[in-house]
Write a protein that holds these residues in place. Structure first.
Motif, PDB file in Angstrom:
ATOM      1  N   ALA A 595       0.876  -1.699  -0.128  1.00  0.00           N
ATOM      2  CA  ALA A 595       0.354  -0.086  -0.391  1.00  0.00           C
ATOM      3  C   ALA A 595       1.354   1.628   0.083  1.00  0.00           C
ATOM      4  O   ALA A 595       0.507   2.334  -0.676  1.00  0.00           O
ATOM      5  N   GLU A 596       1.600   0.854   1.014  1.00  0.00           N
ATOM      6  CA  GLU A 596       3.222   2.317   0.401  1.00  0.00           C
ATOM      7  C   GLU A 596       3.668   2.289  -0.716  1.00  0.00           C
ATOM      8  O   GLU A 596       3.634   3.688  -1.600  1.00  0.00           O
ATOM      9  N   ALA A 597       4.250   1.648  -1.110  1.00  0.00           N
ATOM     10  CA  ALA A 597       4.740   1.595  -2.499  1.00  0.00           C
ATOM     11  C   ALA A 597       3.171   1.811  -3.443  1.00  0.00           C
ATOM     12  O   ALA A 597       3.850   2.889  -4.670  1.00  0.00           O
ATOM     13  N   LEU A 598       2.481   1.920  -3.619  1.00  0.00           N
ATOM     14  CA  LEU A 598       1.428   1.902  -4.673  1.00  0.00           C
ATOM     15  C   LEU A 598       1.170   3.694  -4.861  1.00  0.00           C
ATOM     16  O   LEU A 598       0.727   4.635  -5.106  1.00  0.00           O
ATOM     17  N   ASN A 599       1.101   3.781  -2.942  1.00  0.00           N
ATOM     18  CA  ASN A 599       0.518   5.562  -2.945  1.00  0.00           C
ATOM     19  C   ASN A 599       1.136   6.489  -2.562  1.00  0.00           C
ATOM     20  O   ASN A 599       0.942   7.368  -3.261  1.00  0.00           O
ATOM     21  N   PRO A 635      -6.668  -0.430  -7.099  1.00  0.00           N
ATOM     22  CA  PRO A 635      -6.997  -0.802  -6.001  1.00  0.00           C
ATOM     23  C   PRO A 635      -7.669  -0.421  -5.112  1.00  0.00           C
ATOM     24  O   PRO A 635      -8.295  -0.823  -3.927  1.00  0.00           O
ATOM     25  N   LEU A 636      -8.700  -0.179  -5.789  1.00  0.00           N
ATOM     26  CA  LEU A 636     -10.512  -0.693  -5.595  1.00  0.00           C
ATOM     27  C   LEU A 636     -11.197  -2.019  -4.803  1.00  0.00           C
ATOM     28  O   LEU A 636     -11.153  -2.509  -3.899  1.00  0.00           O
ATOM     29  N   PHE A 637      -9.885  -2.933  -5.576  1.00  0.00           N
ATOM     30  CA  PHE A 637     -10.115  -4.115  -5.373  1.00  0.00           C
ATOM     31  C   PHE A 637      -9.939  -4.908  -4.095  1.00  0.00           C
ATOM     32  O   PHE A 637     -10.727  -5.756  -3.378  1.00  0.00           O
ATOM     33  N   ALA A 638      -8.809  -4.298  -3.325  1.00  0.00           N
ATOM     34  CA  ALA A 638      -8.071  -4.454  -2.357  1.00  0.00           C
ATOM     35  C   ALA A 638      -8.795  -3.755  -0.677  1.00  0.00           C
ATOM     36  O   ALA A 638      -8.511  -2.383  -0.553  1.00  0.00           O
ATOM     37  N   PRO A 672      -1.706   2.394   5.956  1.00  0.00           N
ATOM     38  CA  PRO A 672      -3.159   2.522   4.982  1.00  0.00           C
ATOM     39  C   PRO A 672      -3.963   2.958   5.065  1.00  0.00           C
ATOM     40  O   PRO A 672      -4.219   3.430   6.581  1.00  0.00           O
ATOM     41  N   ASN A 673      -4.991   3.136   4.554  1.00  0.00           N
ATOM     42  CA  ASN A 673      -6.350   3.791   5.204  1.00  0.00           C
ATOM     43  C   ASN A 673      -6.295   2.283   6.088  1.00  0.00           C
ATOM     44  O   ASN A 673      -6.945   0.934   6.204  1.00  0.00           O
ATOM     45  N   GLU A 674      -6.679   3.111   7.713  1.00  0.00           N
ATOM     46  CA  GLU A 674      -7.548   2.281   8.210  1.00  0.00           C
ATOM     47  C   GLU A 674      -8.537   3.046   9.130  1.00  0.00           C
ATOM     48  O   GLU A 674      -8.281   4.078   9.361  1.00  0.00           O
ATOM     49  N   LEU A 684     -10.020  -1.802   6.175  1.00  0.00           N
ATOM     50  CA  LEU A 684      -8.412  -2.165   5.804  1.00  0.00           C
ATOM     51  C   LEU A 684      -8.302  -1.729   3.873  1.00  0.00           C
ATOM     52  O   LEU A 684      -9.485  -2.934   3.339  1.00  0.00           O
ATOM     53  N   SER A 685      -7.687  -0.785   3.160  1.00  0.00           N
ATOM     54  CA  SER A 685      -7.872  -1.057   2.345  1.00  0.00           C
ATOM     55  C   SER A 685      -6.932   0.131   0.946  1.00  0.00           C
ATOM     56  O   SER A 685      -5.937   0.552   2.308  1.00  0.00           O
ATOM     57  N   LEU A 686      -6.294  -0.421   0.257  1.00  0.00           N
ATOM     58  CA  LEU A 686      -5.099   0.428  -0.242  1.00  0.00           C
ATOM     59  C   LEU A 686      -5.399   1.193  -0.300  1.00  0.00           C
ATOM     60  O   LEU A 686      -4.551   2.286  -0.150  1.00  0.00           O
ATOM     61  N   ILE A 687      -6.488   2.132  -0.737  1.00  0.00           N
ATOM     62  CA  ILE A 687      -6.237   3.547  -0.889  1.00  0.00           C
ATOM     63  C   ILE A 687      -7.073   4.410   0.719  1.00  0.00           C
ATOM     64  O   ILE A 687      -7.887   3.926   0.732  1.00  0.00           O
TER      65      ILE A 687
END
Length: 872
Positions: A595-599, A635-638, A672-674, A684-687
């Motif tokens: 999640a850190e890498a993506l964002n 990213p919505l999928f996670a 990450p989003n918590e 918990l999500s990626l975004i």
């Protein structure tokens, strides 16, 4: 107890949950990779359709509306002749990849009407023209069209305009697992009488040609109404038939005179029935012969306008004095009633008849497309097929590094004509639809592809036979959870043992991804192809020369989803076995780093508020590929929910993630989003929420992704704003294609450039529903954008579901979106219940495109109907 449920319970105790006889016969074996022994790997040219009637196969068989045992030793199918065609109708015709303007495509009208998981009752409808079948017309018209033209379909030829065709309905009803009644109803839909020849055909898969020491099996005439079979792998079996006009025997052997120019050893070749029916050759010899490896009962019928004639056969392992006893026809009604009872149980009650019919045919398609699949790559590479000797070029060619792969199983196929080979990520989606009616088989399929004769020793899963090394999205963990929850919902059973089994194999595959697809070790993944043919501006599987690297937003998102799914599986197991609690923590940490890498590492474009792939070229700034596609929505999928009661039970997991959160926040590291609800549920999500809203603004905009039939794969924005980039002096471009792709990047009918695809719509809907259940009314968005209509996210998920389902259901005028200009045919009384399940759908009008029978993943609509229930 419902009879089919009882039969399924009996299957559970078997090592492999299969019945011996089923609809396991392929609908196309020709032009497959496993039948290709050419030095250049051109499967379409090496074994064309025109050879199929007279040339034996090496790795399997095919036939029209056929069945076989689960090792495909003995096969049964229906052959037809309308008195005009140049060949018997023994298998489905379609265009080879080079013949169609949009690639390979079946050009027939056929429908999977019904099928039970145990194949105790099956219905298959084939529509056979009474005029000359337009083989050359279909080839010529499609070959002459450009990529900008639509495909030329069989309904465009005019041969069905005046109802001048036969409906051939083939029904199988089992007395027991090795005793099968067969009914062939031929209805003349025309206004005048018409002739038809029908050949119920029984034959052996020719294994003996490559095993000289093995015994050659035989089919022998028992009496004028029966034949007996002898095969060293099978019990003795009998085919009984009534009132045949003739009985012919030949052998399942190649006609070498046609294929290689070598004189035949005898007249008894694979195409002997073809020659006898059409050319009237050797009829007396076929009639006099009393044994062979291929047999047909011959019926010459003349059917009056609007009338139906019926042929009955019976296939059994018992020698019966009266195979067609008084009242035997009732077996068909009995098994039909059992099928109705079964589907009444597994499908939701509060839906209308049209939706119930869509669901039923979707599931029927899933069970008709279970196929025997045989492929030993090492043997394929090192031996010939009897026509072409082993080739030195093959030794280092396609799939040469998959010598361990030795498949011989019944596998769920995406489409038994267009894709008569399994695909790893297709199969994951297929198991969800299968689980609705047969969760045990669905679990078996997921475990099967993880077995050592599939998975590479390093942990890579085989993609598909055209290139086993291609990389598909890692959705198997997600699918395993879906199947687990579907079974729990239906039966109350929690099969934790299944999760444990698959979790061990998924660990190996996850490690392969981490080691092989994260080149820099920074949790940015370069998966390559990832199943999305043509969605990129260039082929993402191509390894660019020099210091060029493509960092993929979707590859990274799929891995974030994978880590989260693995955490969810570990948590579910840990609730029953604390030994897995540590592993849940491990995958939670993986998720945080991804999640850190993506964002944080260039994939999020702040100017556009969208995720993009990033091209890194040595000596230049990272370049975002500003293409609005499913790549940026992935990213919505996670997204996952952890409940307070789970955390309270998993104290070590709770302690570790709490410490990890504190450590990272104190040290100003990404978290990450918590989000926590009032009852301590964790999302918990990626975004984060603000980025979620920005992505939804694109997703729900009808000028971007939102179409009348669901979410487009590529934003409509790119219709007026094509995107181009230059790499090494070469210009690459992409634009929105609502229908078939105008790009030939991957050949065939591959196209993610605009149409609606069921798998990503299913993922999006599920993810948004998860967000919605957490946020409730505290988060609303405008849907569609610009309408002024505010919805919470569960309502958004409902609206997207409604749009996807609308592709299939009748509107007020009786039209279905997927049939578009062909609704005239499907509004006829005899056709209005018929449903096709296309590979994808036009991004503007919803017309069905691509493979026409890809229930493989398009059958997911059945689960969407179940979820949406009585809201429609």
């Amino acid at each position: 107890m419902i009879d089919e449920l009882r039969r399924l319970e009996e299957n559970v105790s078997k090592p492999v949950p299969l019945v011996k006889w089923g609809s396991y016969l392929s609908e196309r074996q020709w032009a497959t990779v496993r039948e290709d022994y050419s030095p250049d790997g051109d499967a379409w040219h090496y074994f064309p359709f025109d050879h199929a009637h007279c040339r034996t196969y090496r790795w399997g068989e095919d036939g029209l509306a056929g069945i076989s045992d689960y090792y495909q030793n003995l096969c049964f199918y229906i052959a037809l002749w309308n008195g005009k065609d140049p060949i018997l109708k023994e298998r489905l015709f379609g265009l080879a990849n080079y013949e169609g303007n949009h690639g390979e495509d079946v050009k027939e009208l056929y429908y999977y009407l019904d099928n039970l998981p145990t194949h105790t009752y099956m219905e298959y409808l084939y529509k056979y023209p009474q005029q000359l079948f337009p083989y050359e017309q279909l080839r010529t018209e499609n070959r002459s069209k450009s990529k900008l033209d639509p495909e030329y379909e069989i309904l465009d030829t005019g041969i069905f305009d005046n109802n001048e065709y036969f409906d051939v309905l083939i029904t199988y009803a089992k007395e027991d697992d090795e005793d099968i009644f067969i009914k062939i109803d031929i209805t003349n839909r025309f206004t005048a009488a018409a002739p038809i020849t029908v050949l119920p055909t029984l034959f052996f898969y020719n294994r003996w040609q490559h095993s000289p020491d093995s015994d050659v099996p035989s089919i022998t005439l028992l009496n004028r109404n029966a034949v007996i079979t002898d095969h060293y792998r099978l019990k003795t079996n009998y085919l009984y038939f009534l009132n045949a006009d003739d009985r012919w025997f030949t052998d399942n052997e190649t006609n070498t005179e046609i294929i290689t120019g070598t004189p035949n050893k005898s007249i008894f070749t694979k195409d002997a029935f073809h020659n006898a029916v059409i050319k009237k050759k050797n009829i007396t010899d076929l009639r006099k012969r009393k044994t062979g490896t291929k047999f047909a009962a011959v019926y010459n019928l003349n059917i009056e306008a609007g009338a139906t004639k019926t042929i009955y056969c019976r296939f059994s392992n018992e020698l019966l004095k009266k195979p067609f006893y008084k009242g035997f026809e009732n077996i068909f009604n009995k098994r039909k009633k059992e099928a109705d009872e079964f589907y009444d149980f597994v499908l939701p009650k509060k839906i209308n008849d049209d939706l119930r019919n869509i669901q039923r045919q979707a599931l029927a398609g899933m069970f008709w497309t279970k196929q025997y699949y045989h492929f030993d790559v090492e043997r394929w590479l090192t031996t010939g097929d009897g026509i072409t000797p082993p080739s030195a070029s093959k030794a280092n060619g396609r799939n040469s590094d998959w010598k361990h792969l030795k498949n011989q199983d019944i596998i769920s196929m995406p489409d038994k004509w267009e894709y008569p080979w399994y695909a790893a990520w297709d199969l994951a989606f297929q198991t969800i639809s299968l689980a609705v009616a047969d969760a045990n088989f669905a679990k078996h399929q997921l475990l099967l592809i993880m077995r050592e004769w599939y998975m590479k020793p390093d942990g890579q899963l085989p993609a598909y036979e055209w290139n086993f090394s291609d990389v598909n999205p890692p959705v198997q963990a997600w699918a395993a959870l879906q199947v687990y929850y579907i079974e729990e919902k239906q039966t109350g059973k929690k099969d934790v043992q299944f999760l444990k089994k698959i979790f061990q194999k998924l660990l190996i595959n996850f490690t392969w991804w981490i080691n092989r697809k994260d080149v820099k070790g920074n949790n940015i993944f370069e998966g390559g192809f990832l199943g999305l043919d043509n969605i990129g501006v260039f082929n993402r599987s191509f390894n660019q020369q020099g210091n060029i690297q493509l960092e993929q937003a979707d590859g990274t998102s799929w891995m974030g989803m994978y880590a989260l799914n693995m955490m969810d599986i570990a948590i579910e197991i840990a609730l029953h076995d604390s030994a897995f609690e540590d592993t849940a923590t491990k995958f939670f940490e993986h998720f945080v780093f991804i999640a850190e890498a993506l964002n944080e590492h260039n994939l999020w474009n702040a100017e556009d508020s969208f995720f993009y792939d990033v091209l890194n070229v040595a000596g230049a700034d990272p370049m975002p590929l500003r293409i609005r596609s499913i790549v940026g929505l992935s990213p919505l999928f996670a997204v996952s929910n952890i409940y307070a009661w789970e955390l309270n039970k998993l104290r070590d997991f709770k302690k570790r993630i709490t410490w990890f959160e504190h450590y990272r926040i104190v040290n100003n590291k990404f978290w990450p989003n918590e989000e926590r609800s009032g009852d301590s549920e964790i999302l918990l999500s990626l975004i984060r929420k603000e980025r979620l809203v920005k992505l939804l603004n694109y997703l729900l905009d009808e000028n971007e992704f939102l179409s009348p039939g669901g979410i487009r794969a590529l934003s409509k924005y790119h219709l007026e704003h094509p995107y181009s980039t230059t790499v090494d002096g070469i210009v690459y471009s992409i634009q929105y294609d609502a229908g078939d792709s105008t790009s030939n990047m991957f050949g065939g009918n591959s196209n993610w450039r605009g149409p609606v695809w069921m798998p990503v719509n299913f993922l999006i809907i599920q993810s948004i529903r998860k967000y919605g259940k957490f946020y409730g009314d505290s988060l609303t968005v405008e849907c569609p954008v610009g309408s002024g209509n505010q919805m919470n996210l569960e309502q958004v998920a409902d609206e997207l579901t409604r749009r996807v389902i609308s592709l299939f259901e009748k509107d007020a005028e009786g039209n279905r979106k997927l049939y578009e200009q062909y609704n005239w045919f499907y509004k006829r009384p005899e056709n209005q219940h018929l449903i096709l399940f296309h590979e994808y759908f036009h991004g503007d009008n919803g017309k069905g495109l691509g493979a026409s029978h890809q229930t493989g993943w398009t059958a997911l609509v059945a689960e969407l109907i179940s979820e949406y229930g009585g809201k429609l």
